[in-house]
Write a protein that holds these residues in place. Structure first.
Motif, PDB file in Angstrom:
ATOM      1  N   ASP A 163      32.003  39.845  30.861  1.00 54.41           N
ATOM      2  CA  ASP A 163      31.633  39.452  32.217  1.00 54.41           C
ATOM      3  C   ASP A 163      30.110  39.346  32.316  1.00 54.41           C
ATOM      4  O   ASP A 163      29.378  40.189  31.786  1.00 54.41           O
ATOM      5  CB  ASP A 163      32.161  40.469  33.240  1.00 54.41           C
ATOM      6  N   ASN A 170      42.257  40.051  40.445  1.00 55.93           N
ATOM      7  CA  ASN A 170      42.014  39.683  41.838  1.00 55.93           C
ATOM      8  C   ASN A 170      42.700  38.349  42.142  1.00 55.93           C
ATOM      9  O   ASN A 170      42.663  37.433  41.321  1.00 55.93           O
ATOM     10  CB  ASN A 170      40.511  39.559  42.087  1.00 55.93           C
ATOM     11  N   GLU A 213      37.001  35.157  42.938  1.00 50.14           N
ATOM     12  CA  GLU A 213      35.912  34.177  43.024  1.00 50.14           C
ATOM     13  C   GLU A 213      36.191  32.943  42.169  1.00 50.14           C
ATOM     14  O   GLU A 213      35.791  31.838  42.527  1.00 50.14           O
ATOM     15  CB  GLU A 213      34.592  34.816  42.556  1.00 50.14           C
ATOM     16  N   HIS A 266      42.576  35.398  35.560  1.00 45.61           N
ATOM     17  CA  HIS A 266      41.873  36.248  34.610  1.00 45.61           C
ATOM     18  C   HIS A 266      42.176  37.699  34.910  1.00 45.61           C
ATOM     19  O   HIS A 266      42.401  38.076  36.059  1.00 45.61           O
ATOM     20  CB  HIS A 266      40.356  36.019  34.654  1.00 45.61           C
ATOM     21  N   HIS A 288      40.414  41.396  34.490  1.00 48.40           N
ATOM     22  CA  HIS A 288      39.238  42.201  34.173  1.00 48.40           C
ATOM     23  C   HIS A 288      39.717  43.419  33.391  1.00 48.40           C
ATOM     24  O   HIS A 288      40.655  44.096  33.818  1.00 48.40           O
ATOM     25  CB  HIS A 288      38.552  42.709  35.442  1.00 48.40           C
TER      26      HIS A 288
HETATM   27  P1  AMP Z   1      36.898  37.446  40.348  1.00 45.05           P
HETATM   28  O1  AMP Z   1      36.145  37.901  41.536  1.00 45.05           O
HETATM   29  O2  AMP Z   1      38.058  38.331  40.005  1.00 45.05           O
HETATM   30  O3  AMP Z   1      37.284  35.979  40.439  1.00 45.05           O
HETATM   31  O4  AMP Z   1      35.926  37.616  39.110  1.00 45.05           O
HETATM   32  C1  AMP Z   1      35.134  36.608  38.583  1.00 45.05           C
HETATM   33  C2  AMP Z   1      34.225  37.247  37.566  1.00 45.05           C
HETATM   34  O5  AMP Z   1      33.642  36.222  36.773  1.00 45.05           O
HETATM   35  C3  AMP Z   1      33.061  38.048  38.173  1.00 45.05           C
HETATM   36  O6  AMP Z   1      33.142  39.409  37.726  1.00 45.05           O
HETATM   37  C4  AMP Z   1      31.816  37.345  37.623  1.00 45.05           C
HETATM   38  O7  AMP Z   1      30.777  38.233  37.301  1.00 45.05           O
HETATM   39  C5  AMP Z   1      32.367  36.638  36.393  1.00 45.05           C
HETATM   40  N1  AMP Z   1      31.651  35.442  35.975  1.00 45.05           N
HETATM   41  C6  AMP Z   1      31.254  34.402  36.734  1.00 45.05           C
HETATM   42  N2  AMP Z   1      30.647  33.467  35.983  1.00 45.05           N
HETATM   43  C7  AMP Z   1      30.684  33.931  34.698  1.00 45.05           C
HETATM   44  C8  AMP Z   1      30.214  33.424  33.446  1.00 45.05           C
HETATM   45  N3  AMP Z   1      29.592  32.238  33.352  1.00 45.05           N
HETATM   46  N4  AMP Z   1      30.416  34.166  32.339  1.00 45.05           N
HETATM   47  C9  AMP Z   1      31.040  35.368  32.414  1.00 45.05           C
HETATM   48  N5  AMP Z   1      31.501  35.898  33.574  1.00 45.05           N
HETATM   49  C10 AMP Z   1      31.325  35.191  34.700  1.00 45.05           C
END
Ligand code: AMP
Length: 123
Positions: free
Chosen positions: A35, A93, A101, A106, A108
């Motif tokens: 991440d 999420n 987001e 995915h 975590h």
């Molecule tokens: P979510 O809120 O569950 O959709 O998590 C999205 C995650 O993607 C967040 O923890 C971000 O920090 C991570 N993220 C966003 N852009 C990138 C990227 N380019 N490389 C790695 N992680 C990312």
């Protein structure tokens, strides 16, 4: 959340190698990478290569091979990162209330320290 997969989401771009990532695992079905804003000493994102929006979409639409490969990869990465001994957390999420987001399914994978309560606030 829309029910149509957005091919411009950031994880789709990572899968197409348009954006770099710090990969820790890859096979025919799965990519896993660190991440970009880690919330724990170990914070890995595990994603299927298929176009699935959420855990619900993945669970309903993915093939048995995709589902097996995905969860086997989660377990393998946790083991490779030596997380089971101390314990760890997996989070998927989903949608607005889930705080998702990036609209590509995915998980975590978080560990490396005591993570505290599951949610910051009670119901
Ligand atoms: P979510 O809120 O569950 O959709 O998590 C999205 C995650 O993607 C967040 O923890 C971000 O920090 C991570 N993220 C966003 N852009 C990138 C990227 N380019 N490389 C790695 N992680 C990312």
């Amino acid at each position: 959340m829309t029910s149509v997969y957005d091919d411009n989401n950031i994880f789709a771009k990572i899968l197409r190698r348009e954006i770099p990532c710090q990969s820790v695992y890859e096979d025919d079905y799965v990519l896993a990478f660190r991440d970009i804003a880690p919330k724990a000493p170990v914070h890995i994102l595990v994603i299927p290569k298929g176009r699935y929006i959420s855990v619900a979409d993945f669970g309903a639409q993915a093939t048995a091979d995709e589902i097996t490969a995905f969860w086997r990869a989660v377990a393998k990465i946790a083991n490779d990162m030596e997380l089971p001994a101390g314990g760890f957390r997996t989070i998927a999420n989903t949608g607005l209330h889930g705080g998702q987001e990036v609209p590509h399914f995915h998980v975590h994978l978080l560990g490396g320290r005591a993570l505290g309560p599951m949610l910051a606030q009670a119901a």
